[in-house]
Scaffold this active site. Structure first.
Site, mmCIF file in Angstrom:
data_model
loop_
_atom_site.group_PDB
_atom_site.id
_atom_site.type_symbol
_atom_site.label_atom_id
_atom_site.label_comp_id
_atom_site.label_asym_id
_atom_site.label_seq_id
_atom_site.Cartn_x
_atom_site.Cartn_y
_atom_site.Cartn_z
ATOM 1 N N GLY A 1 0.824 -1.212 0.000
ATOM 2 C CA GLY A 1 0.000 0.000 0.000
ATOM 3 C C GLY A 1 0.850 1.249 0.000
ATOM 4 C CD GLU B 1 -12.772 17.581 4.996
ATOM 5 O OE1 GLU B 1 -12.328 16.579 4.428
ATOM 6 O OE2 GLU B 1 -12.053 18.460 5.499
HETATM 7 P P1 FAD Z 1 -4.786 5.115 2.192
HETATM 8 O O1 FAD Z 1 -4.146 6.447 2.289
HETATM 9 O O2 FAD Z 1 -6.200 4.999 1.909
HETATM 10 O O3 FAD Z 1 -3.903 4.185 1.280
HETATM 11 C C1 FAD Z 1 -4.129 2.833 1.030
HETATM 12 C C2 FAD Z 1 -3.335 2.452 -0.198
HETATM 13 O O4 FAD Z 1 -3.428 1.037 -0.389
HETATM 14 C C3 FAD Z 1 -3.859 3.086 -1.490
HETATM 15 O O5 FAD Z 1 -2.796 3.588 -2.232
HETATM 16 C C4 FAD Z 1 -4.543 1.941 -2.227
HETATM 17 O O6 FAD Z 1 -4.502 2.069 -3.626
HETATM 18 C C5 FAD Z 1 -3.691 0.764 -1.750
HETATM 19 N N1 FAD Z 1 -4.398 -0.519 -1.842
HETATM 20 C C6 FAD Z 1 -5.593 -0.819 -1.288
HETATM 21 N N2 FAD Z 1 -5.914 -2.106 -1.557
HETATM 22 C C7 FAD Z 1 -4.892 -2.613 -2.293
HETATM 23 C C8 FAD Z 1 -4.625 -3.895 -2.849
HETATM 24 N N3 FAD Z 1 -5.474 -4.917 -2.713
HETATM 25 N N4 FAD Z 1 -3.481 -4.061 -3.538
HETATM 26 C C9 FAD Z 1 -2.590 -3.044 -3.678
HETATM 27 N N5 FAD Z 1 -2.792 -1.821 -3.160
HETATM 28 C C10 FAD Z 1 -3.920 -1.617 -2.471
HETATM 29 N N6 FAD Z 1 -7.724 12.304 7.594
HETATM 30 C C11 FAD Z 1 -7.115 13.386 8.138
HETATM 31 O O7 FAD Z 1 -6.164 13.230 8.931
HETATM 32 N N7 FAD Z 1 -7.515 14.658 7.818
HETATM 33 C C12 FAD Z 1 -8.501 14.912 6.916
HETATM 34 O O8 FAD Z 1 -8.812 16.068 6.644
HETATM 35 C C13 FAD Z 1 -9.146 13.799 6.316
HETATM 36 N N8 FAD Z 1 -10.100 13.995 5.374
HETATM 37 C C14 FAD Z 1 -10.627 12.915 4.708
HETATM 38 C C15 FAD Z 1 -11.516 13.165 3.662
HETATM 39 C C16 FAD Z 1 -12.056 12.098 2.948
HETATM 40 C C17 FAD Z 1 -12.996 12.385 1.796
HETATM 41 C C18 FAD Z 1 -11.696 10.759 3.293
HETATM 42 C C19 FAD Z 1 -12.263 9.596 2.512
HETATM 43 C C20 FAD Z 1 -10.821 10.514 4.336
HETATM 44 C C21 FAD Z 1 -10.272 11.594 5.060
HETATM 45 N N9 FAD Z 1 -9.348 11.380 6.097
HETATM 46 C C22 FAD Z 1 -8.736 12.464 6.689
HETATM 47 C C23 FAD Z 1 -8.957 10.024 6.508
HETATM 48 C C24 FAD Z 1 -7.663 9.593 5.819
HETATM 49 O O9 FAD Z 1 -7.739 9.831 4.444
HETATM 50 C C25 FAD Z 1 -7.339 8.123 6.079
HETATM 51 O O10 FAD Z 1 -7.316 7.918 7.470
HETATM 52 C C26 FAD Z 1 -5.976 7.783 5.460
HETATM 53 O O11 FAD Z 1 -6.070 7.825 4.053
HETATM 54 C C27 FAD Z 1 -5.484 6.406 5.902
HETATM 55 O O12 FAD Z 1 -4.224 6.172 5.366
HETATM 56 P P2 FAD Z 1 -3.751 4.715 4.952
HETATM 57 O O13 FAD Z 1 -2.310 4.794 4.615
HETATM 58 O O14 FAD Z 1 -4.168 3.725 5.978
HETATM 59 O O15 FAD Z 1 -4.625 4.360 3.655
#
Ligand code: FAD
Length: 403
Positions: free
Chosen positions: A10, A169
């Site tokens: 990821g 948002e």
């Molecule tokens: P992500 O950033 O979602 O990354 C996951 C990655 O894994 C992606 O690149 C995806 O393509 C990859 N992936 C998934 N499944 C697979 C697979 N099977 N094979 C290969 N790759 C895969 N948080 C804040 O702190 N402030 C904010 O203002 C805020 N606003 C938000 C607004 C919106 C509209 C949303 C939806 C969320 C918001 N959040 C905010 C929450 C925040 O975006 C998430 O908590 C954050 O993205 C989590 O990070 P992560 O690294 O766990 O996952």
């Protein structure tokens, strides 16, 4: 001696932050770093409400992963299909990988709580493709309304399920976009209905009540109606049923339903061999999984309790990025037989956008509203870019319209 393999799954906030820090701490002679991600780009998940509303283009919210990784990292564009931590194997669409250290950073999925019809009939803001679908679906509904001889105004009704961060948002952005769309499609704006439906008794739980009142008032001015304490009990092709009292269920016809009311971890976690709840792994203080010394979990796949409040930390980008830094450090510590460090969350506050030039937020122990909060939000967005890609990426992708 064989170099250890560090496999990061990821390239979201958690995974990519782990990798850019690993490439600083670990050189190519010390370890092989492999990053696997579905796409060859990273997207800013925190900007998806803007992509969904159509106020920014999908391209603005993403950048090629190759621009932030160096020769120490092997990038594999592939879909992760299964994880088996007992066999130390990860199956992907580009073959099987094994590892010495694994980092699971596969992000979130929408949680529909078993509500009938939601999976099939509601759209979501989960990734760049679903956000683009939301934008195009709304535009299609508006365009097709103009073509109908007998007009069905419910095509112009947009229901947003959930008054948490994402829902609010998104509604803020729609408040800016709808007037533009109405001009573009010659639609009288009073025909458009923007409805926020929330099961809980409050909007933006966890936010200061004065700021919540401000947000509600501002969105109401933009034409948003709120139906609070009224859970969606079913979604159909035509709209949603909402529960208004013990017996009372109302059907609201709508052209667009967007579900923004809950997240869980990536489903792949549930079959990985590690215990999880709603696909989130209760990690140890150093971000390792409970029973596997070589498996770290970052971001929305991790569950971590705030010892002070006894409540879990919310799934946020801010936390995911801070976890990525500590995970990179701890992998290096393990490689050299050193004790690992504990993750300590540095809460820098929270800012919720209400559309162009408006927001609410808390930071530096103070409350902010309006343009100042909106400027703060842009600083937060730019800082996230800077921490991953430095000045170059910030200049290319950042938000600089502060007034
Ligand atoms: P992500 O950033 O979602 O990354 C996951 C990655 O894994 C992606 O690149 C995806 O393509 C990859 N992936 C998934 N499944 C697979 C697979 N099977 N094979 C290969 N790759 C895969 N948080 C804040 O702190 N402030 C904010 O203002 C805020 N606003 C938000 C607004 C919106 C509209 C949303 C939806 C969320 C918001 N959040 C905010 C929450 C925040 O975006 C998430 O908590 C954050 O993205 C989590 O990070 P992560 O690294 O766990 O996952």
């Amino acid at each position: 001696m064989k170099r250890p393999t560090i496999l990061v799954l990821g390239a979201g906030y958690g995974g990519l932050t782990t990798v850019v820090n690993l490439q600083k701490f670990v050189n190519v002679n010390e370890a092989e770093i492999i990053l696997v991600n579905k796409n060859d780009y990273h997207y800013e998940t925190t900007w998806l409400h803007e992509v969904g509303a159509g106020t920014i283009s999908p391209d603005k919210a993403r950048y090629p992963i190759s621009t932030v990784i160096n020769q120490n990292v092997t990038f594999v564009k592939a879909n992760v299909e299964s994880i088996d931590v007992n066999l130390k194997k990860v199956e992907t669409s580009s073959g099987e990988f094994t590892y010495d250290y694994l980092v699971i950073g596969l992000g979130f999925e929408g949680e529909t709580f078993g509500i009938p019809g939601l999976k099939d009939h509601a759209l979501s803001l989960t990734n760049i493709n679903t956000a683009r679908q939301v934008r195009e679906h709304i535009e299609y509904q508006f365009a097709s309304w103009t073509l109908d001889d007998i007009k069905d105004d419910s095509k112009l009704t947009i229901i947003v399920g959930g008054a948490g961060f994402t829902g609010i948002e998104f509604l803020g952005e729609l408040g800016n976009r709808i007037p533009e769309l109405c001009r573009e499609f010659d639609i009288p704006q009073e025909k458009v209905r923007l409805l926020c439906v929330e099961a809980a008794p409050t909007v933006l739980p966890g936010f200061d009540s004065e700021l919540v009142d401000y947000a509600k008032a501002q969105l109401t001015k933009k034409g948003v109606e709120f139906s609070i304490g009224t859970p969606i009990v079913e979604a159909t092709e035509e709209g949603v049923k909402i529960k208004k009292g013990d017996e009372d269920v109302e059907f609201i016809k709508a052209g667009t339903v967007v579900w923004a009311a809950g997240v869980r971890g990536n489903a792949l976690v549930e079959s990985s061999g590690i215990e999880s709840h709603r696909a989130r792994i209760a990690v140890r203080g150093d971000m390792r999984s409970p029973d596997f010394e070589d498996v770290f979990v970052a971001g929305d796949c991790a569950f971590l309790l705030n010892e002070e409040t006894g409540r879990p930390y919310p799934p946020t980008a801010q936390i995911a990025m801070q976890q990525g830094v500590i995970i990179a450090k701890n992998i290096k510590h393990l490689m050299y037989g050193e004790p690992t460090e504990q993750f300590v969350y540095d809460d820098k506050g929270a800012v919720c956008s209400l559309g162009d030039n408006d927001a609410i937020g808390t930071a530096f122990g103070r409350k902010f509203t309006g343009k100042r909060a909106s400027a703060l939000k842009k600083v937060v967005d730019d800082r996230a870019l800077y921490l991953v890609g430095g000045v170059g990426l910030t200049v290319k992708k950042g938000k600089f319209k502060f007034l």
